[in-house]
Scaffold this motif. Structure first.
Motif, PDB file in Angstrom:
ATOM      1  N   LYS A 290      17.134  48.942  12.604  1.00  0.00           N
ATOM      2  CA  LYS A 290      17.255  47.580  13.138  1.00  0.00           C
ATOM      3  C   LYS A 290      18.145  46.723  12.244  1.00  0.00           C
ATOM      4  CE  LYS A 290      12.717  47.289  15.343  1.00  0.00           C
ATOM      5  NZ  LYS A 290      11.457  46.512  15.461  1.00  0.00           N
TER       6      LYS A 290
ATOM      7  N   LEU B  88       9.487  54.636  15.020  1.00  0.00           N
ATOM      8  CA  LEU B  88       9.619  54.241  16.424  1.00  0.00           C
ATOM      9  C   LEU B  88       8.255  54.295  17.098  1.00  0.00           C
ATOM     10  CD1 LEU B  88      11.634  53.618  18.842  1.00  0.00           C
ATOM     11  CD2 LEU B  88      11.575  56.069  19.287  1.00  0.00           C
TER      12      LEU B  88
ATOM     13  N   GLU C  38      12.246  51.384  10.786  1.00  0.00           N
ATOM     14  CA  GLU C  38      10.814  51.450  11.126  1.00  0.00           C
ATOM     15  C   GLU C  38      10.538  52.746  11.871  1.00  0.00           C
ATOM     16  OE1 GLU C  38       9.855  48.043  13.555  1.00  0.00           O
ATOM     17  OE2 GLU C  38       9.687  46.713  11.827  1.00  0.00           O
TER      18      GLU C  38
ATOM     19  N   GLU D  62       5.448  37.688  17.788  1.00  0.00           N
ATOM     20  CA  GLU D  62       5.587  38.847  18.685  1.00  0.00           C
ATOM     21  C   GLU D  62       4.994  40.085  18.037  1.00  0.00           C
ATOM     22  OE1 GLU D  62      10.067  37.944  20.435  1.00  0.00           O
ATOM     23  OE2 GLU D  62       9.610  39.908  19.609  1.00  0.00           O
TER      24      GLU D  62
HETATM   25  C1  MV4 Z   1      10.546  48.402  18.228  1.00  0.00           C
HETATM   26  C2  MV4 Z   1      10.296  49.325  19.267  1.00  0.00           C
HETATM   27  C3  MV4 Z   1       9.656  50.505  18.940  1.00  0.00           C
HETATM   28  N1  MV4 Z   1       9.308  50.756  17.662  1.00  0.00           N
HETATM   29  N2  MV4 Z   1      10.155  48.696  16.964  1.00  0.00           N
HETATM   30  C4  MV4 Z   1      13.185  45.325  20.770  1.00  0.00           C
HETATM   31  C5  MV4 Z   1      13.660  43.968  20.389  1.00  0.00           C
HETATM   32  C6  MV4 Z   1      13.000  43.597  19.140  1.00  0.00           C
HETATM   33  N3  MV4 Z   1      12.259  42.374  19.323  1.00  0.00           N
HETATM   34  C7  MV4 Z   1      12.103  44.720  18.786  1.00  0.00           C
HETATM   35  N4  MV4 Z   1      12.249  45.737  19.794  1.00  0.00           N
HETATM   36  C8  MV4 Z   1      11.597  46.931  19.691  1.00  0.00           C
HETATM   37  N5  MV4 Z   1      11.160  47.248  18.448  1.00  0.00           N
HETATM   38  C9  MV4 Z   1       9.566  49.856  16.708  1.00  0.00           C
HETATM   39  N6  MV4 Z   1       9.234  50.147  15.451  1.00  0.00           N
HETATM   40  C10 MV4 Z   1      10.710  49.007  20.556  1.00  0.00           C
HETATM   41  C11 MV4 Z   1      11.387  47.806  20.775  1.00  0.00           C
HETATM   42  C12 MV4 Z   1      11.799  47.590  22.129  1.00  0.00           C
HETATM   43  C13 MV4 Z   1      11.232  46.585  22.906  1.00  0.00           C
HETATM   44  C14 MV4 Z   1      10.280  45.710  22.392  1.00  0.00           C
HETATM   45  C15 MV4 Z   1       9.733  44.717  23.155  1.00  0.00           C
HETATM   46  C16 MV4 Z   1      10.139  44.592  24.478  1.00  0.00           C
HETATM   47  C17 MV4 Z   1      11.075  45.429  25.022  1.00  0.00           C
HETATM   48  C18 MV4 Z   1      11.640  46.435  24.241  1.00  0.00           C
HETATM   49  C19 MV4 Z   1      12.586  47.282  24.792  1.00  0.00           C
HETATM   50  C20 MV4 Z   1      13.141  48.258  24.025  1.00  0.00           C
HETATM   51  C21 MV4 Z   1      12.750  48.412  22.694  1.00  0.00           C
END
Ligand code: MV4
Length: 450
Positions: free
Chosen positions: A158, A202, A200, A275
């Motif tokens: 990220k 996943l 991080e 969030e």
């Molecule tokens: C993640 C994740 C899975 N694992 N972190 C997307 C935007 C940002 N706010 C964080 N996001 C994510 N972080 C880890 N460790 C999956 C997402 C993510 C996601 C999160 C919330 C709503 C929609 C999403 C769509 C794709 C990925």
């Protein structure tokens, strides 16, 4: 309380803020671009000041013009709405430097939470759960590899300056790590001028659940329960609900406690959102803190019987949160918000600016419409495509869904394509109706739309 405030935004949120101000007996100043001169919020305001041409970076994003408009009209405070300058620390600081109250958190809080790796470190330090990952920036591929091996694949790289999904790369195979690390870093450098990335583990098939918090100058930190925002497309939320159908009362309580702990740790003031990602085992992890009021705040207002914008204004004026004597909050019924965008869901959600030739808004019990549209309104291609929000409340989720379907059927917008047909399909989808949608819902359930 303030006598007059300036609203540094446009569209439905500008109108929303002015309505709250008017109920508090506060005069309002609108700012507008030449493109927006004839829109409802500009007419609704007590005064209006033109701040430049259509392009946002020549109007709604020009800090000196907005500050000058406030000073020239005698406004005492500025509400930034969401988007534009809402999470711009320089703007919050410019307000303070000009003896104007910024209706939001301090510039320091905005800055601190804007850097995602440091936000993560702050949360780890105050024992708010985070996804296992790197402590701070990974400077080199070797750094990243060491963390990936420690937490196990798959991992997510990220951008620290990112958020909202920009500069994010999944790595499922150690052989891809180096390429994805470099790709994420250069993408972040190009997009934000900051190539810093962190790593991080996943989380698979997560849900996006966020907690609304209010904090005042008297040490009151209150959680207004959560929203579930799992229905997103390319990180654009389309439908949000409160409470989350995925939470037990026990997890809800724990998440509220964690959110308040996060806010206290940074001495947060005003309205903010924490969030979380919720995994399939019911574990939740801090993702980001949003230092503004959000588009989807009305679902929280409906299930907690609060006016979040009025609370923001009261807090900024140095008054206590009026809802503070109603903690702990337990959600009342269920609310669903559908974002009505000027986009064509049958053609990849492509923006469809144009003129509204016919408009009929739904009504009746439990139905709230937030919009600046009128018949004859022109949807500008210069700004985001949100034109209305339909928010439906019911005694329970089933009634909220039935009401949402009924209200969507009543909603008539002619002259442009909108996301109304998309929402009708979501409300008929069995995974959604079962309350089981995760963040891959649109890809996996609405595949034929893409
Ligand atoms: C993640 C994740 C899975 N694992 N972190 C997307 C935007 C940002 N706010 C964080 N996001 C994510 N972080 C880890 N460790 C999956 C997402 C993510 C996601 C999160 C919330 C709503 C929609 C999403 C769509 C794709 C990925």
């Amino acid at each position: 309380m303030f006598q007059k405030i300036l609203v540094a935004n446009r569209g439905e949120v500008a109108l929303r803020v002015m309505r709250a101000a008017r109920e508090l007996g506060i005069k309002t100043v609108a700012v507008y671009s030449t493109e927006d001169a004839d829109t409802y919020p500009v007419h609704y305001a007590d005064e209006a000041v033109c701040i430049g041409p259509a392009q946002s970076n020549k109007s709604y994003l020009v800090i000196p013009n907005i500050i000058a408009a406030a000073k020239n009209t005698g406004a005492e405070a500025i509400h930034p709405g969401y988007g534009f300058l809402a999470e711009n620390a320089d703007f919050a600081r410019a307000c303070v430097d000009n003896d104007l109250v910024f209706i939001g958190p301090s510039a320091e809080c905005i800055e601190r939470m804007g850097d995602k790796a440091s936000a993560r470190e702050t949360m780890t330090a105050c024992t708010v759960p985070t996804v296992p990952g790197s402590d701070g920036i990974c400077e080199t591929v070797e750094d990243a590899r060491a963390f990936a091996e420690r937490v196990g694949y798959p991992v997510l790289i990220k951008a620290t300056a990112g958020g909202g999904g920009k500069g994010m790369r999944e790595v499922h195979d150690p052989a891809e790590l180096e390429a994805q690390f470099k790709a994420a870093s250069s993408e972040a450098e190009a997009a934000f001028g900051n190539g810093g990335v962190y790593l991080e583990k996943l989380v698979l098939r997560p849900r996006h659940v966020e907690v609304q918090v209010l904090a005042d100058d008297f040490g009151n930190y209150i959680s207004l329960c959560e929203r579930d925002c799992s229905i997103q497309r390319r990180h654009q939320k389309l439908l949000e609900e409160a409470p989350s159908p995925a939470l037990t009362d026990e997890i809800r309580r724990a998440m509220g406690v964690a959110a308040v702990k996060a806010m206290r740790a940074v001495e947060y003031r005003n309205a903010g959102t924490v969030e979380f990602l919720l995994d399939e085992g019911g574990n939740f992890y801090f993702m980001e803190m949003n230092t503004r009021v959000q588009v989807e705040h009305p679902v929280t207002e409906m299930v907690t019987d609060t006016d979040i914008i009025k609370e923001q204004i009261r807090i900024a004026a140095g008054e206590p949160i009026s809802a503070a004597d109603r903690v702990p909050f337990k959600p009342i019924g269920h609310a669903i918000e559908m974002r009505i965008n000027a986009e064509d869901p049958d053609h990849g959600f492509r923006p469809c600016p144009g003129t509204i030739t016919k408009l009929r808004l739904p009504g009746g019990p439990g139905v709230r419409v937030e919009t600046y549209l009128q018949e004859g309104s022109k949807i500008s291609p210069y700004y985001d495509s949100l034109v209305a929000k339909l928010v439906c409340h019911g005694q329970d989720r089933e009634e909220a869904i039935a009401r949402a379907k009924r209200a969507l059927d009543e909603f008539v917008i002619e002259g442009i394509a909108t996301t109304i047909p998309f929402h009708k399909r979501v409300l008929d989808n069995e995974v959604f109706v079962a309350g089981e949608a995760t963040t891959d819902f649109i890809e996996t359930q609405m595949g034929d739309l893409l």
